[in-house]
Scaffold this active site. Structure first.
Site, PDB file in Angstrom:
ATOM      1  N   GLU A 127      25.519  66.201  40.566  1.00  0.00           N
ATOM      2  CA  GLU A 127      25.572  66.524  41.997  1.00  0.00           C
ATOM      3  C   GLU A 127      26.892  66.019  42.538  1.00  0.00           C
ATOM      4  O   GLU A 127      27.487  65.117  41.969  1.00  0.00           O
ATOM      5  CB  GLU A 127      24.433  65.802  42.742  1.00  0.00           C
ATOM      6  CG  GLU A 127      23.054  66.209  42.308  1.00  0.00           C
ATOM      7  CD  GLU A 127      21.990  65.234  42.823  1.00  0.00           C
ATOM      8  OE1 GLU A 127      22.250  64.501  43.791  1.00  0.00           O
ATOM      9  OE2 GLU A 127      20.908  65.204  42.218  1.00  0.00           O
ATOM     10  N   LYS A 187      29.079  63.780  44.949  1.00  0.00           N
ATOM     11  CA  LYS A 187      28.869  62.538  45.680  1.00  0.00           C
ATOM     12  C   LYS A 187      29.522  62.717  47.047  1.00  0.00           C
ATOM     13  O   LYS A 187      30.739  62.629  47.193  1.00  0.00           O
ATOM     14  CB  LYS A 187      29.495  61.359  44.933  1.00  0.00           C
ATOM     15  CG  LYS A 187      29.211  60.020  45.590  1.00  0.00           C
ATOM     16  CD  LYS A 187      29.584  58.876  44.660  1.00  0.00           C
ATOM     17  CE  LYS A 187      29.186  57.531  45.207  1.00  0.00           C
ATOM     18  NZ  LYS A 187      29.724  57.220  46.522  1.00  0.00           N
ATOM     19  N   ASP A 215      30.689  62.014  50.747  1.00  0.00           N
ATOM     20  CA  ASP A 215      31.183  60.778  51.334  1.00  0.00           C
ATOM     21  C   ASP A 215      30.685  60.644  52.772  1.00  0.00           C
ATOM     22  O   ASP A 215      31.373  60.976  53.720  1.00  0.00           O
ATOM     23  CB  ASP A 215      32.713  60.768  51.283  1.00  0.00           C
ATOM     24  CG  ASP A 215      33.264  59.371  51.423  1.00  0.00           C
ATOM     25  OD1 ASP A 215      32.464  58.416  51.437  1.00  0.00           O
ATOM     26  OD2 ASP A 215      34.489  59.230  51.520  1.00  0.00           O
ATOM     27  N   ARG A 256      20.464  52.999  55.631  1.00  0.00           N
ATOM     28  CA  ARG A 256      20.248  52.186  54.449  1.00  0.00           C
ATOM     29  C   ARG A 256      20.126  50.692  54.799  1.00  0.00           C
ATOM     30  O   ARG A 256      19.359  49.958  54.178  1.00  0.00           O
ATOM     31  CB  ARG A 256      21.420  52.404  53.500  1.00  0.00           C
ATOM     32  CG  ARG A 256      21.258  51.560  52.310  1.00  0.00           C
ATOM     33  CD  ARG A 256      22.239  51.931  51.245  1.00  0.00           C
ATOM     34  NE  ARG A 256      22.441  50.752  50.448  1.00  0.00           N
ATOM     35  CZ  ARG A 256      23.443  50.549  49.662  1.00  0.00           C
ATOM     36  NH1 ARG A 256      24.368  51.457  49.573  1.00  0.00           N
ATOM     37  NH2 ARG A 256      23.534  49.459  48.971  1.00  0.00           N
ATOM     38  N   TYR A 298      22.643  66.424  53.834  1.00  0.00           N
ATOM     39  CA  TYR A 298      22.392  66.991  52.510  1.00  0.00           C
ATOM     40  C   TYR A 298      21.331  66.146  51.816  1.00  0.00           C
ATOM     41  O   TYR A 298      21.503  64.935  51.667  1.00  0.00           O
ATOM     42  CB  TYR A 298      23.664  66.969  51.666  1.00  0.00           C
ATOM     43  CG  TYR A 298      24.699  67.975  52.101  1.00  0.00           C
ATOM     44  CD1 TYR A 298      24.751  69.237  51.523  1.00  0.00           C
ATOM     45  CD2 TYR A 298      25.621  67.667  53.095  1.00  0.00           C
ATOM     46  CE1 TYR A 298      25.692  70.169  51.918  1.00  0.00           C
ATOM     47  CE2 TYR A 298      26.579  68.591  53.496  1.00  0.00           C
ATOM     48  CZ  TYR A 298      26.608  69.840  52.908  1.00  0.00           C
ATOM     49  OH  TYR A 298      27.540  70.766  53.297  1.00  0.00           O
ATOM     50  N   LYS A 317      33.685  58.302  40.043  1.00  0.00           N
ATOM     51  CA  LYS A 317      34.454  58.271  41.286  1.00  0.00           C
ATOM     52  C   LYS A 317      35.821  58.900  41.099  1.00  0.00           C
ATOM     53  O   LYS A 317      36.513  58.622  40.127  1.00  0.00           O
ATOM     54  CB  LYS A 317      34.655  56.813  41.729  1.00  0.00           C
ATOM     55  CG  LYS A 317      33.396  56.157  42.257  1.00  0.00           C
ATOM     56  CD  LYS A 317      33.283  56.318  43.752  1.00  0.00           C
ATOM     57  CE  LYS A 317      33.993  55.187  44.471  1.00  0.00           C
ATOM     58  NZ  LYS A 317      33.625  55.134  45.877  1.00  0.00           N
ATOM     59  N   CYS A 328      63.431  55.766  76.325  1.00  0.00           N
ATOM     60  CA  CYS A 328      62.944  56.967  75.640  1.00  0.00           C
ATOM     61  C   CYS A 328      64.019  57.469  74.675  1.00  0.00           C
ATOM     62  O   CYS A 328      65.173  57.651  75.068  1.00  0.00           O
ATOM     63  CB  CYS A 328      62.622  58.053  76.665  1.00  0.00           C
ATOM     64  SG  CYS A 328      62.251  59.644  75.910  1.00  0.00           S
ATOM     65  N   CYS A 356      65.411  61.068  76.250  1.00  0.00           N
ATOM     66  CA  CYS A 356      66.088  61.224  77.543  1.00  0.00           C
ATOM     67  C   CYS A 356      66.619  59.892  78.071  1.00  0.00           C
ATOM     68  O   CYS A 356      67.232  59.845  79.128  1.00  0.00           O
ATOM     69  CB  CYS A 356      65.153  61.858  78.572  1.00  0.00           C
ATOM     70  SG  CYS A 356      63.851  60.727  79.116  1.00  0.00           S
ATOM     71  N   CYS A 371      57.051  57.526  78.206  1.00  0.00           N
ATOM     72  CA  CYS A 371      58.282  57.835  78.915  1.00  0.00           C
ATOM     73  C   CYS A 371      57.877  58.250  80.326  1.00  0.00           C
ATOM     74  O   CYS A 371      56.987  59.078  80.495  1.00  0.00           O
ATOM     75  CB  CYS A 371      59.002  58.985  78.211  1.00  0.00           C
ATOM     76  SG  CYS A 371      60.320  59.702  79.200  1.00  0.00           S
ATOM     77  N   CYS A 422      61.488  64.867  81.070  1.00  0.00           N
ATOM     78  CA  CYS A 422      61.987  64.557  79.729  1.00  0.00           C
ATOM     79  C   CYS A 422      61.941  65.823  78.871  1.00  0.00           C
ATOM     80  O   CYS A 422      60.903  66.472  78.778  1.00  0.00           O
ATOM     81  CB  CYS A 422      61.140  63.462  79.094  1.00  0.00           C
ATOM     82  SG  CYS A 422      61.603  63.129  77.384  1.00  0.00           S
TER      83      CYS A 422
HETATM   84  S1  IVH Z   1      21.908  58.891  44.572  1.00  0.00           S
HETATM   85  C1  IVH Z   1      19.891  54.830  43.700  1.00  0.00           C
HETATM   86  N1  IVH Z   1      23.165  61.194  45.053  1.00  0.00           N
HETATM   87  O1  IVH Z   1      26.592  57.406  47.234  1.00  0.00           O
HETATM   88  C2  IVH Z   1      20.524  56.138  43.906  1.00  0.00           C
HETATM   89  N2  IVH Z   1      23.903  59.225  46.161  1.00  0.00           N
HETATM   90  O2  IVH Z   1      26.598  54.286  45.867  1.00  0.00           O
HETATM   91  C3  IVH Z   1      21.630  56.181  44.887  1.00  0.00           C
HETATM   92  N3  IVH Z   1      25.775  59.577  47.706  1.00  0.00           N
HETATM   93  O3  IVH Z   1      24.406  55.127  48.727  1.00  0.00           O
HETATM   94  C4  IVH Z   1      21.861  57.430  45.565  1.00  0.00           C
HETATM   95  N4  IVH Z   1      25.976  61.746  47.364  1.00  0.00           N
HETATM   96  O4  IVH Z   1      25.134  57.151  50.114  1.00  0.00           O
HETATM   97  C5  IVH Z   1      23.078  59.864  45.316  1.00  0.00           C
HETATM   98  N5  IVH Z   1      24.188  63.268  45.401  1.00  0.00           N
HETATM   99  C6  IVH Z   1      24.094  61.949  45.674  1.00  0.00           C
HETATM  100  C7  IVH Z   1      24.970  61.311  46.578  1.00  0.00           C
HETATM  101  C8  IVH Z   1      24.838  59.937  46.791  1.00  0.00           C
HETATM  102  C9  IVH Z   1      26.442  60.685  48.030  1.00  0.00           C
HETATM  103  C10 IVH Z   1      26.064  58.213  48.233  1.00  0.00           C
HETATM  104  C11 IVH Z   1      24.849  57.487  48.756  1.00  0.00           C
HETATM  105  C12 IVH Z   1      24.737  56.215  47.954  1.00  0.00           C
HETATM  106  C13 IVH Z   1      26.111  56.103  47.357  1.00  0.00           C
HETATM  107  C14 IVH Z   1      26.012  55.505  45.975  1.00  0.00           C
END
Ligand code: IVH
Length: 695
Positions: free
Chosen positions: A113, A115, A117, A141, A233, A324, A419, A422, A437, A442
């Site tokens: 999947e 990740k 942000d 969280r 999501y 990452k 400035c 001018c 300014c 200007c």
């Molecule tokens: S799984 C224990 N799936 O990434 C499982 N996390 O450090 C943890 N995140 O806190 C979550 N996309 O905020 C999972 N497809 C995804 C994610 C995802 C973003 C974030 C989430 C989590 C952090 C992991």
């Protein structure tokens, strides 16, 4: 069920269906106007039958403010984070450990999947009417064990269903008690827009979409959250006790889509780690083209049974890992610091960098925001700095880098006393971070004003870019925004630029001046200028560059006042009736129009034929269709004030109580109207109850 109840139910189902198509699937099948019409029908039916209003109605997304901050609530099961890997080798190591721990007979498959942000969120659904399920709670969280109850705010996120019908639960094989976990993100388009607004209001832009999403979800004003257009999501489907609901992660993701949640379509079950690596590579390529930020790929063991066998280390599961991506940053040297003058006269220091490639683009400048920021960074000219491009096109200096390869710079930067364009005096108002300014004439301000006025999203005058504007100013063809509308073909023909040509025979280079805009482009530009006249009041207002009046505020003002004349005549008090306009904004607007040269400018634009009107917004606010009767003395509001407030929110105030009255607002010494209300069974509220309705 009564007739009305049936109608209301059917309308809600229809609206939910279209919201799902629009907000989750990005595939609407009806126009915005048709959708608005459905919502209006529901609003008016609900106004006639206030007893039938339920919290999961599509009209109830924005509700009251949480009274005393956010309550702390324990999670059904801890919300953990993930261990990271940064390279192919580390990922392969992880895969080996998984296989070893799971044992030789375990069938290991992975689900990949994105990740995303953002910030993670747990949504608890509980049984509702007719076998359905409704959103009961949204938790951040927090520390992992306990989160903050931000239900009022997550309810405003349109891709989060407020309820799931019995039919959908059945189809997905999910009981009416369940929990969904996922990520709240701020889409890049919403982030950029929000930052433009902040900039227009003289505020420092937010650093990145994640910070902004995190700040937004913890705001105590649900209507602000609703405007920020967050998205959600889903990636986990759990029982109410936090256990896995289905035997496979891939199945859970599919079930989540069946339930009506947005699930990232970029997901795939992968049998081998080689396939996982290919997915990671593709994700890295797609990263730049998505409408939201991702910072890696999450790899999860598909079978929840195998997941349980693998278990957890202190804070993270052994059955999942985050690959990452490296941050989109680079290290480079600051060659100089220049100061730019904006259209409001604001002076912004900008770092001139040795060009460096970051995430596919060459970066040679980065904003330093203001003098305080330079001090905070401890930046000197010649320093090496880390530059990041966080979800935005504007790169930012994050820190000074000092190590063996990166020695310190020596030149201290001094903010100019005058400035840079001018040479007028510059001032810094108490409590503000920016220098400005003071010279309204200007040339830099006029240049920036023209560029802003012409830009996309404002008056949309294509072809009026930096080079043309510079030449127009050079030839003194334009001294104010209004002069644009008097430009002729002959004027534009005067604009020139220098071109260097090489003589084919001698190889000698010659500099020649040549027309900047050819005959066809002149024609096009004049047509663009002409058609900008019909952009409408909101765009003109935005284009004027009034402090604090960004795109959205301009739109709200235009809808409220309907014409430039009405707006110019409005008092600060009138202006503050507009949602989101406070004393600071109203004062800036008043100051702008109190200046005779600005009124002059508006007059000239009007004379040039610009459309200075807009359709007034129909007042379909909270109290639309409701009838009120006031009686007795209210503790704070006078009778007139209460009436004005109700009417401003779309309600009606009547003098006598009848069966059609929706609310009687009773104060001290209420008389016969109160008795009548009780006799007819009309709802009676006090001033506080009335205030609640406005929330
Ligand atoms: S799984 C224990 N799936 O990434 C499982 N996390 O450090 C943890 N995140 O806190 C979550 N996309 O905020 C999972 N497809 C995804 C994610 C995802 C973003 C974030 C989430 C989590 C952090 C992991």
């Amino acid at each position: 069920m009564t007739d009305a109840a049936h109608k209301i139910d059917a309308l809600r189902e229809k609206i939910r269906h279209h919201e799902h198509l629009y907000y989750v699937l990005d595939a609407p099948t009806i126009s915005d106007a048709e959708y608005d019409d459905l919502v209006r029908q529901l609003q008016s039916l609900e106004a006639e039958h206030p007893d039938l209003v339920t919290p999961d109605s599509p009209t109830q997304r924005v509700g009251g403010k949480p009274k005393e901050g956010f309550a702390k609530v324990a999670h059904s099961r801890p919300m953990l984070s993930l261990d990271n890997v940064m390279s192919e080798e580390e990922l392969r190591d992880w895969d080996r450990r998984v296989r070893q721990l799971a044992g030789p007979d375990a069938d290991i498959g992975y689900v990949c999947e994105y990740k995303m942000d953002g910030i993670s969120m747990a949504l608890q659904y509980r049984p509702g009417a007719n076998g359905s399920s409704h959103l009961a709670r949204g938790l951040t969280r927090g520390d992992g064990a306990t989160g903050e109850d931000v239900t009022t705010n997550v309810r405003t996120i349109r891709s989060i269903p407020l309820s799931v019908s019995a039919a959908h639960l059945k189809k997905a094989g999910v009981p009416s008690n369940f929990e969904v976990r996922g990520e709240v993100v701020m889409p890049l388009a919403a982030f950029r827009k929000a930052n433009e607004e902040r900039e227009a209001q003289g505020l420092a832009p937010a650093a990145n979409p994640r910070n902004y999403a995190a700040g937004t979800i913890r705001t105590l004003e649900p209507n602000i959250v609703a405007q920020r257009r967050l998205d959600f999501y889903a990636y986990f489907l759990l029982t109410e006790r936090g256990e896995d609901l289905l035997p496979e992660q891939a199945e859970a993701l599919d079930a989540l889509t069946t339930l009506g949640f947005r699930v990232n379509p970029h997901r795939e079950a992968m049998p081998t780690i080689d396939k996982v690596l290919a997915f990671v590579e593709r994700a890295g390529e797609q990263r730049e083209t998505l409408g939201y930020e991702i910072d890696g790929v999450v790899v999860k063991v598909n079978s929840t049974q195998v997941q349980q066998r693998l278990g957890y280390t202190g804070r993270a599961p052994r059955w999942a890992v985050a690959f990452k991506f490296t941050a989109r940053g680079g290290v480079t040297q600051v060659e100089d610091i220049k100061v730019q003058v904006g259209r409001t006269g604001k002076l912004t220091p900008v770092a001139v960098l040795t060009p460096v490639s970051i995430g596919g683009t060459t970066v040679s400048r980065a904003t330093l925001h203001n003098a305080d920021e330079i001090e905070r960074l401890g930046l000197k000219i010649g320093d090496y700095v880390k530059v990041e491009r966080g979800g935005d096109v504007i790169p930012k200096v994050v820190e000074v880098v000092v190590d063996k390869e990166h020695p310190r710079g020596h030149r201290t930067f001094h903010f100019p006393a005058r400035c840079p364009e001018c040479h007028s005096e510059i001032v810094r108002t108490e409590g503000e971070a920016d220098y400005r300014c003071v010279n309204i004439d200007c040339p830099a301000r006029l240049r920036e004003s023209l560029l802003h006025f012409a830009s996309r999203g404002v008056m949309n005058i294509e072809g009026l870019g930096e080079a043309v504007v510079a030449e127009l100013l050079e030839h003194k063809l334009v001294r104010s925004l209004a002069d644009l509308y008097a430009l002729t073909d002959a004027d534009l023909a005067q604009l020139q630029h220098e071109v260097v040509t090489t003589d084919k025979k001698t190889g000698q280079q010659k500099t020649r001046t040549q027309a900047l805009v050819g005959p066809k482009e002149r024609n096009d530009l004049l047509a663009e200028i002409e058609s900008s006249k019909s952009a409408g009041l909101a765009r003109v207002l935005f284009g004027l560059g009034i402090r604090f009046v960004g795109e959205r505020t301009a739109q709200l003002l235009a809808e409220e006042f309907g014409s430039m004349d009405a707006l110019m005549a409005a008092s600060a008090e009138d202006l503050e009736r507009v949602n989101e306009v406070g004393p600071r904004v109203s004062q800036a607007i008043r100051e702008f129009f109190d200046e005779s040269r600005n009124r002059d400018l508006v007059r000239k634009l009007d004379k040039a034929g610009l459309v200075m009107t807009a359709e007034k917004r129909k007042r379909t606010s909270q109290l639309e269709g409701l009838t009120f009767v006031l009686t007795g003395t209210l503790p704070n509001l006078s009778r007139d004030e209460a009436k004005a407030k109700i009417e401003a929110a779309g309600g009606r105030v009547s003098g006598s109580v009848s069966k059609k009255t929706n609310y009687v607002v009773a104060g001290e010494d209420a008389g016969s109207k109160l008795d009548k209300a009780r006799e007819l069974g009309v709802k009676v509220i006090d001033e506080a109850g009335l205030e609640d309705l406005f929330r």
